[in-house]
Design a protein around this motif. Structure first.
Motif, PDB file in Angstrom:
ATOM      1  N   SER A  12       0.850  -1.186   0.000  1.00  0.00           N
ATOM      2  CA  SER A  12       0.000   0.000   0.000  1.00  0.00           C
ATOM      3  C   SER A  12       0.883   1.231   0.000  1.00  0.00           C
ATOM      4  O   SER A  12       1.925   1.255   0.657  1.00  0.00           O
ATOM      5  CB  SER A  12      -0.879   0.019   1.256  1.00  0.00           C
ATOM      6  OG  SER A  12      -1.690  -1.128   1.307  1.00  0.00           O
ATOM      7  N   GLY A  16      -2.816   3.956  -3.607  1.00  0.00           N
ATOM      8  CA  GLY A  16      -2.791   2.824  -4.519  1.00  0.00           C
ATOM      9  C   GLY A  16      -2.194   1.591  -3.882  1.00  0.00           C
ATOM     10  O   GLY A  16      -1.538   1.668  -2.832  1.00  0.00           O
ATOM     11  N   GLU A  17      -2.427   0.446  -4.521  1.00  0.00           N
ATOM     12  CA  GLU A  17      -1.838  -0.815  -4.076  1.00  0.00           C
ATOM     13  C   GLU A  17      -1.095  -1.445  -5.248  1.00  0.00           C
ATOM     14  O   GLU A  17      -1.686  -1.728  -6.297  1.00  0.00           O
ATOM     15  CB  GLU A  17      -2.928  -1.748  -3.551  1.00  0.00           C
ATOM     16  CG  GLU A  17      -3.581  -1.206  -2.298  1.00  0.00           C
ATOM     17  CD  GLU A  17      -4.335  -2.255  -1.506  1.00  0.00           C
ATOM     18  OE1 GLU A  17      -4.543  -3.369  -2.029  1.00  0.00           O
ATOM     19  OE2 GLU A  17      -4.702  -1.955  -0.355  1.00  0.00           O
ATOM     20  N   ASP A  19     -13.631   2.382  -5.142  1.00  0.00           N
ATOM     21  CA  ASP A  19     -12.210   2.598  -4.888  1.00  0.00           C
ATOM     22  C   ASP A  19     -11.427   1.414  -5.443  1.00  0.00           C
ATOM     23  O   ASP A  19     -11.950   0.637  -6.252  1.00  0.00           O
ATOM     24  CB  ASP A  19     -11.947   2.823  -3.395  1.00  0.00           C
ATOM     25  CG  ASP A  19     -12.379   1.647  -2.521  1.00  0.00           C
ATOM     26  OD1 ASP A  19     -12.700   0.556  -3.067  1.00  0.00           O
ATOM     27  OD2 ASP A  19     -12.399   1.799  -1.286  1.00  0.00           O
ATOM     28  N   TYR A  20     -10.174   1.253  -4.998  1.00  0.00           N
ATOM     29  CA  TYR A  20      -9.303   0.199  -5.514  1.00  0.00           C
ATOM     30  C   TYR A  20      -9.880  -1.202  -5.301  1.00  0.00           C
ATOM     31  O   TYR A  20      -9.522  -2.154  -5.995  1.00  0.00           O
ATOM     32  CB  TYR A  20      -7.927   0.284  -4.837  1.00  0.00           C
ATOM     33  CG  TYR A  20      -7.954  -0.172  -3.395  1.00  0.00           C
ATOM     34  CD1 TYR A  20      -7.615  -1.484  -3.051  1.00  0.00           C
ATOM     35  CD2 TYR A  20      -8.348   0.685  -2.374  1.00  0.00           C
ATOM     36  CE1 TYR A  20      -7.669  -1.919  -1.735  1.00  0.00           C
ATOM     37  CE2 TYR A  20      -8.402   0.270  -1.062  1.00  0.00           C
ATOM     38  CZ  TYR A  20      -8.077  -1.032  -0.754  1.00  0.00           C
ATOM     39  OH  TYR A  20      -8.147  -1.470   0.546  1.00  0.00           O
ATOM     40  N   GLN A  21     -10.800  -1.337  -4.326  1.00  0.00           N
ATOM     41  CA  GLN A  21     -11.326  -2.660  -4.005  1.00  0.00           C
ATOM     42  C   GLN A  21     -12.162  -3.260  -5.145  1.00  0.00           C
ATOM     43  O   GLN A  21     -12.400  -4.469  -5.154  1.00  0.00           O
ATOM     44  CB  GLN A  21     -12.163  -2.603  -2.725  1.00  0.00           C
ATOM     45  CG  GLN A  21     -11.339  -2.345  -1.479  1.00  0.00           C
ATOM     46  CD  GLN A  21     -12.197  -2.330  -0.241  1.00  0.00           C
ATOM     47  OE1 GLN A  21     -12.349  -3.349   0.432  1.00  0.00           O
ATOM     48  NE2 GLN A  21     -12.757  -1.179   0.076  1.00  0.00           N
ATOM     49  N   TRP A  56     -11.138  -3.845  -7.909  1.00  0.00           N
ATOM     50  CA  TRP A  56     -10.216  -4.759  -8.594  1.00  0.00           C
ATOM     51  C   TRP A  56      -9.693  -5.858  -7.681  1.00  0.00           C
ATOM     52  O   TRP A  56      -9.105  -6.826  -8.163  1.00  0.00           O
ATOM     53  CB  TRP A  56      -9.027  -3.965  -9.149  1.00  0.00           C
ATOM     54  CG  TRP A  56      -9.441  -2.849 -10.046  1.00  0.00           C
ATOM     55  CD1 TRP A  56      -9.477  -1.514  -9.745  1.00  0.00           C
ATOM     56  CD2 TRP A  56      -9.913  -2.953 -11.398  1.00  0.00           C
ATOM     57  NE1 TRP A  56      -9.933  -0.791 -10.822  1.00  0.00           N
ATOM     58  CE2 TRP A  56     -10.204  -1.649 -11.853  1.00  0.00           C
ATOM     59  CE3 TRP A  56     -10.108  -4.034 -12.269  1.00  0.00           C
ATOM     60  CZ2 TRP A  56     -10.681  -1.389 -13.134  1.00  0.00           C
ATOM     61  CZ3 TRP A  56     -10.586  -3.773 -13.548  1.00  0.00           C
ATOM     62  CH2 TRP A  56     -10.869  -2.468 -13.975  1.00  0.00           C
ATOM     63  N   SER A  66      -3.545  -0.657  -8.569  1.00  0.00           N
ATOM     64  CA  SER A  66      -4.948  -0.246  -8.490  1.00  0.00           C
ATOM     65  C   SER A  66      -5.052   0.978  -7.593  1.00  0.00           C
ATOM     66  O   SER A  66      -4.463   1.018  -6.513  1.00  0.00           O
ATOM     67  CB  SER A  66      -5.814  -1.391  -7.949  1.00  0.00           C
ATOM     68  OG  SER A  66      -5.261  -1.943  -6.773  1.00  0.00           O
ATOM     69  N   ILE A  67      -5.789   1.972  -8.044  1.00  0.00           N
ATOM     70  CA  ILE A  67      -5.778   3.266  -7.358  1.00  0.00           C
ATOM     71  C   ILE A  67      -7.175   3.705  -6.930  1.00  0.00           C
ATOM     72  O   ILE A  67      -8.186   3.257  -7.471  1.00  0.00           O
ATOM     73  CB  ILE A  67      -5.168   4.362  -8.262  1.00  0.00           C
ATOM     74  CG1 ILE A  67      -6.015   4.558  -9.526  1.00  0.00           C
ATOM     75  CG2 ILE A  67      -3.725   4.030  -8.611  1.00  0.00           C
ATOM     76  CD1 ILE A  67      -5.616   5.766 -10.369  1.00  0.00           C
ATOM     77  N   ASP A  68      -7.194   4.578  -5.932  1.00  0.00           N
ATOM     78  CA  ASP A  68      -8.372   5.388  -5.628  1.00  0.00           C
ATOM     79  C   ASP A  68      -8.226   6.668  -6.443  1.00  0.00           C
ATOM     80  O   ASP A  68      -7.279   7.434  -6.231  1.00  0.00           O
ATOM     81  CB  ASP A  68      -8.425   5.752  -4.140  1.00  0.00           C
ATOM     82  CG  ASP A  68      -8.772   4.577  -3.242  1.00  0.00           C
ATOM     83  OD1 ASP A  68      -9.036   3.478  -3.780  1.00  0.00           O
ATOM     84  OD2 ASP A  68      -8.763   4.756  -2.014  1.00  0.00           O
TER      85      ASP A  68
END
Length: 390
Positions: free
Chosen positions: A61, A81-82, A104-106, A108, A144-146
Motif C-alpha cells: 500500500s 494505490g496498491e 475505490d481500488y477494491q 479490482w 490499483s488506485i483510488d
C-alpha cells in the motif's frame, strides 16, 4: 566428580541452548519485518493502511504524493494505490487499474465475501492478473488506485474533480511508473485497464498523451442509456452517514438507496451474489456533479480515434447503462459494428461481450470469464516480460 570433560559437555549444552534461543529470536524478528514490509510509507511520512494481499506474490500500500490537478497548478494532492507483483517478482509491464464512479481500488481486489458457485475462488482481478491462477506463474504487476476524490485519495473542491483532473493525474502516475518512482520499480510498459468512468479517464489519457502500450475499456461504450441518472439516482454525500464527517461540499454525491443493485448488477441470486451487493453498499464511495456531466463528453469519436495502441472493449450483455436502450449487445459482433468506426486502424479494436452479466463485470459470477478474456488479449498485445513479446 566435576572432571574437565564434564565441564566441556556442560558448556557445549549451554552454547547449544544460546544458539537455539538466538535462532528463535531471529525468526520472530524476521516474521515481524516480513509483515511490516507490506506497508509502504508516503513521502510525507504518513503510512498507508495494509494492503489486501489478494493472493499476489507481494502487495504494498502506498500514497503517490505531490500530484497536480492540472499543468502549472500546485502539486498538493495525493493518490492512494496498491502495487502488487507476481510470485516471481515485479513484471516489466504494469496494469494500471482505474475504477468507476463510487468505487475505490477494491473493485479490482474484492474481499472474499462469498464463494462463486461456478467454482471461482473470488472476485479479485488483481489475483488473476498477477498470475495466481496461472500454473506457469506468468503474470503482470498491477497498480490499483483510488481516483482523485475517492476513498483514501485527496478530496479537493468538487468542481475540480472532473474528467480533466482525473486524466492529468493518471498521466502523472503513468510517468512515475515508467520512471521507477512508484514501488522502486521501473516499468517498461503500462497497460491501462478501466471500468465505466475509469474507462473514460483511461481512454482520454491514452488519446491525449500517447504514453501507454495498450488500453482495456470495460463497461463503457460510446453510446449509453439516456436514462442513466434515473437508473442510478444519486444523493448528496454529506447526507449519508458514511460521509457525514468528511466535510465534503454539496458537489460530492454518492449512490442513493437501492441504486447500486438496480443499476450495476444483473439478476441477484442467479447471476450475481447478494453478499457482494451488500458489501458494495457498505463500502460505496463518492462521485462529483462535474464527473457526471463529463460522462458523455468523455466518449467522442474525435478523441478515441487518437488512440494509436491496441484497444479491447469488454461489456456485460445485460449492462443497463451501456446496452439497454442504447447499443445492441447481443453479441461481440454487434457491439464491434457499433464501435469500430470510433477507433483508428492502429487501435486494432477487439470487442468481447460477457453473457448474463451487468455493468459491474468484476462482481458477477462470470468474473473469471472477464478476467480470462482480458488476460488472453493482454498476453497477445502487451506481454508482461520482454521475452514474451511478439
Amino acid at each position: 566428580m566435576d572432571t574437565f570433560y564434564n565441564r566441556i559437555a556442560r558448556y557445549t549444552r549451554l552454547f547449544s541452548y544460546v544458539v537455539l534461543a538466538m535462532t528463535f529470536l531471529a525468526l520472530i524478528v524476521f516474521i515481524g519485518q516480513s509483515h511490516a514490509d507490506t506497508v509502504a510509507l508516503g513521502q510525507n511520512g504518513q503510512s498507508a493502511p495494509p494492503a489486501n494481499n489478494g493472493g499476489a506474490g507481494t502487495c504494498k500500500s502506498m500514497y503517490v504524493n505531490n500530484l497536480a490537478l492540472a499543468a502549472g497548478q500546485s502539486a498538493n494532492n495525493r493518490i492512494y494505490g496498491e502495487l502488487c507483483n507476481p510470485r516471481y517478482g515485479a513484471s516489466q509491464t504494469v496494469e494500471l487499474l482505474v475504477a468507476g464512479l463510487t468505487y475505490d481500488y477494491q473493485y479490482w481486489d474484492w474481499p472474499s465475501t462469498s464463494q462463486n458457485p461456478q467454482g471461482s475462488q473470488d472476485y479479485s482481478a488483481v489475483r488473476y492478473f498477477t498470475g495466481y491462477y496461472n500454473p506457469a506463474g506468468i503474470g503482470y504487476s498491477t497498480f490499483s488506485i483510488d481516483r482523485i476524490g475517492i476513498g483514501l485519495s485527496s478530496h479537493p473542491v468538487s468542481t475540480d474533480v472532473n474528467l480533466a483532473s482525473n486524466t492529468y493525474i493518471l498521466h502523472q502516475i503513468v510517468s512515475r511508473l515508467k520512471a521507477g518512482l512508484i514501488g522502486n520499480t521501473k516499468f517498461h510498459r503500462v497497460l491501462l485497464i478501466g471500468h465505466s468512468f475509469g474507462s473514460r479517464v483511461s481512454l482520454t489519457e491514452a488519446a491525449t498523451y500517447h504514453d501507454v502500450n495498450g488500453v482495456v475499456l470495460t463497461g463503457a461504450l460510446h453510446d449509453q442509456n439516456p436514462n442513466v441518472t434515473t437508473i442510478a439516482p444519486a444523493i448528496e454525500a454529506s447526507s449519508d452517514p458514511a460521509f457525514a464527517s468528511m466535510n465534503l461540499d454539496s458537489g460530492y454525491l454518492t449512490n442513493g438507496p437501492g441504486s447500486i443493485q438496480a443499476a450495476f448488477y444483473y439478476k441477484p441470486g442467479t447471476y450475481s451474489d447478494a453478499n457482494v451487493i451488500a458489501y458494495n453498499n457498505q463500502i460505496k464511495q463518492t462521485m462529483t456533479v462535474s464527473e457526471l456531466v463529463n460522462l458523455k463528453a468523455a466518449l467522442t469519436s474525435t478523441l478515441s480515434r487518437q488512440i494509436n495502441v491496441p484497444v479491447l472493449l469488454v461489456v456485460g450483455q445485460e449492462d443497463l447503462l451501456s446496452c439497454v436502450d442504447a447499443v445492441n449487445c447481443s453479441s461481440s459482433a454487434t457491439v464491434y459494428q457499433e464501435e469500430a468506426s470510433f477507433y483508428s486502424p492502429q487501435a486494432q479494436l477487439q470487442v468481447r461481450v460477457i453473457p448474463n452479466t451487468g455493468h459491474d463485470l468484476n462482481l458477477h459470477y462470470s468474473a473469471h470469464t472477464t478476467y480470462a478474456t482480458i488476460m488472453r488479449w493482454a498476453l497477445a498485445h502487451v506481454a508482461p516480460r520482454s521475452d514474451l513479446d511478439a
